[in-house]
Scaffold this motif. Sequence first.
Motif, PDB file in Angstrom:
ATOM      1  N   ASP A   1       0.872  -1.175   0.000  1.00 54.56           N
ATOM      2  CA  ASP A   1       0.000   0.000   0.000  1.00 54.56           C
ATOM      3  C   ASP A   1       0.914   1.233   0.000  1.00 54.56           C
ATOM      4  O   ASP A   1       1.518   1.558   1.026  1.00 54.56           O
ATOM      5  N   ALA A   2       1.019   1.896  -1.137  1.00 55.74           N
ATOM      6  CA  ALA A   2       1.934   3.030  -1.288  1.00 55.74           C
ATOM      7  C   ALA A   2       1.612   4.162  -0.316  1.00 55.74           C
ATOM      8  O   ALA A   2       2.522   4.776   0.248  1.00 55.74           O
ATOM      9  N   ASP A   3       0.333   4.441  -0.106  1.00 56.71           N
ATOM     10  CA  ASP A   3      -0.040   5.520   0.808  1.00 56.71           C
ATOM     11  C   ASP A   3       0.367   5.203   2.241  1.00 56.71           C
ATOM     12  O   ASP A   3       0.872   6.065   2.965  1.00 56.71           O
ATOM     13  N   MET A   4       0.162   3.958   2.655  1.00 54.62           N
ATOM     14  CA  MET A   4       0.573   3.552   4.004  1.00 54.62           C
ATOM     15  C   MET A   4       2.098   3.625   4.133  1.00 54.62           C
ATOM     16  O   MET A   4       2.621   4.110   5.133  1.00 54.62           O
ATOM     17  N   GLY A   5       2.791   3.174   3.100  1.00 52.57           N
ATOM     18  CA  GLY A   5       4.252   3.227   3.122  1.00 52.57           C
ATOM     19  C   GLY A   5       4.755   4.658   3.230  1.00 52.57           C
ATOM     20  O   GLY A   5       5.685   4.942   3.985  1.00 52.57           O
ATOM     21  N   LYS A   6       4.129   5.566   2.486  1.00 54.73           N
ATOM     22  CA  LYS A   6       4.537   6.973   2.551  1.00 54.73           C
ATOM     23  C   LYS A   6       4.308   7.535   3.948  1.00 54.73           C
ATOM     24  O   LYS A   6       5.175   8.235   4.493  1.00 54.73           O
ATOM     25  N   GLN A   7       3.167   7.226   4.545  1.00 60.03           N
ATOM     26  CA  GLN A   7       2.878   7.744   5.879  1.00 60.03           C
ATOM     27  C   GLN A   7       3.862   7.206   6.919  1.00 60.03           C
ATOM     28  O   GLN A   7       4.324   7.943   7.786  1.00 60.03           O
ATOM     29  N   ILE A   8       4.191   5.926   6.818  1.00 62.53           N
ATOM     30  CA  ILE A   8       5.175   5.331   7.735  1.00 62.53           C
ATOM     31  C   ILE A   8       6.510   6.053   7.600  1.00 62.53           C
ATOM     32  O   ILE A   8       7.146   6.420   8.590  1.00 62.53           O
ATOM     33  N   CYS A   9       6.935   6.280   6.363  1.00 64.93           N
ATOM     34  CA  CYS A   9       8.204   6.973   6.122  1.00 64.93           C
ATOM     35  C   CYS A   9       8.167   8.403   6.650  1.00 64.93           C
ATOM     36  O   CYS A   9       9.127   8.867   7.286  1.00 64.93           O
ATOM     37  N   LEU A  10       7.080   9.114   6.392  1.00 62.90           N
ATOM     38  CA  LEU A  10       6.980  10.500   6.869  1.00 62.90           C
ATOM     39  C   LEU A  10       6.960  10.564   8.397  1.00 62.90           C
ATOM     40  O   LEU A  10       7.536  11.495   8.985  1.00 62.90           O
ATOM     41  N   ASP A  11       6.338   9.586   9.049  1.00 63.63           N
ATOM     42  CA  ASP A  11       6.358   9.548  10.513  1.00 63.63           C
ATOM     43  C   ASP A  11       7.787   9.365  11.025  1.00 63.63           C
ATOM     44  O   ASP A  11       8.211  10.028  11.978  1.00 63.63           O
ATOM     45  N   ARG A  12       8.532   8.486  10.393  1.00 60.02           N
ATOM     46  CA  ARG A  12       9.931   8.263  10.788  1.00 60.02           C
ATOM     47  C   ARG A  12      10.777   9.509  10.531  1.00 60.02           C
ATOM     48  O   ARG A  12      11.639   9.871  11.349  1.00 60.02           O
ATOM     49  N   ILE A  13      10.553  10.149   9.397  1.00 60.17           N
ATOM     50  CA  ILE A  13      11.287  11.370   9.065  1.00 60.17           C
ATOM     51  C   ILE A  13      10.962  12.471  10.076  1.00 60.17           C
ATOM     52  O   ILE A  13      11.852  13.190  10.524  1.00 60.17           O
ATOM     53  N   THR A  14       9.690  12.581  10.451  1.00 58.27           N
ATOM     54  CA  THR A  14       9.296  13.576  11.449  1.00 58.27           C
ATOM     55  C   THR A  14      10.033  13.336  12.761  1.00 58.27           C
ATOM     56  O   THR A  14      10.526  14.287  13.387  1.00 58.27           O
TER      57      THR A  14
ATOM     58  N   LYS B   1      12.942  11.987  13.131  1.00 59.36           N
ATOM     59  CA  LYS B   1      14.343  12.392  12.939  1.00 59.36           C
ATOM     60  C   LYS B   1      14.480  13.913  12.973  1.00 59.36           C
ATOM     61  O   LYS B   1      15.459  14.447  13.515  1.00 59.36           O
ATOM     62  N   ILE B   2      13.500  14.617  12.396  1.00 61.56           N
ATOM     63  CA  ILE B   2      13.556  16.084  12.421  1.00 61.56           C
ATOM     64  C   ILE B   2      13.479  16.580  13.860  1.00 61.56           C
ATOM     65  O   ILE B   2      14.195  17.514  14.241  1.00 61.56           O
ATOM     66  N   TRP B   3      12.635  15.963  14.682  1.00 63.02           N
ATOM     67  CA  TRP B   3      12.579  16.338  16.096  1.00 63.02           C
ATOM     68  C   TRP B   3      13.957  16.196  16.740  1.00 63.02           C
ATOM     69  O   TRP B   3      14.405  17.083  17.474  1.00 63.02           O
ATOM     70  N   GLU B   4      14.629  15.091  16.471  1.00 65.94           N
ATOM     71  CA  GLU B   4      15.964  14.874  17.036  1.00 65.94           C
ATOM     72  C   GLU B   4      16.958  15.918  16.534  1.00 65.94           C
ATOM     73  O   GLU B   4      17.733  16.487  17.324  1.00 65.94           O
ATOM     74  N   LEU B   5      16.941  16.158  15.233  1.00 64.23           N
ATOM     75  CA  LEU B   5      17.871  17.127  14.656  1.00 64.23           C
ATOM     76  C   LEU B   5      17.626  18.535  15.179  1.00 64.23           C
ATOM     77  O   LEU B   5      18.570  19.264  15.512  1.00 64.23           O
ATOM     78  N   GLU B   6      16.361  18.927  15.259  1.00 66.02           N
ATOM     79  CA  GLU B   6      16.036  20.268  15.747  1.00 66.02           C
ATOM     80  C   GLU B   6      16.348  20.390  17.239  1.00 66.02           C
ATOM     81  O   GLU B   6      16.784  21.446  17.709  1.00 66.02           O
TER      82      GLU B   6
END
Length: 86
Positions: free
Chosen positions: A54-67, A69-74
């Motif tokens: 499911d491409a949409d589910m995969g994108k959401q999972i990836c964006l959650d992980r990226i978010t 990482k951004i919290w950690e970086l910021e």
Amino acid sequence: MKNTITNADIEALMNRSEIKTETVFDKVTVVSLKLPSGFVITEASGSVDPANYDADMGKQICLDRITDKIWELEGYRLQAELHDKK
């Protein structure tokens, strides 16, 4: 100087970022996000069987992980700025 990072800060940063999404091997979603600074974060999510992909589910999972990482970086960036101000 502000000593906290908020959800609004993270959302604003993501809204100013460039996002590229692709499907590879018919079962893996790869999302790359380029922050305004040019720093790139890439995540992948996939299924074992292409029939379950499911491409949409995969994108959401990836964006959650990226978010996350951004919290950690910021958080690191803010901590370094506060340290340097001392």
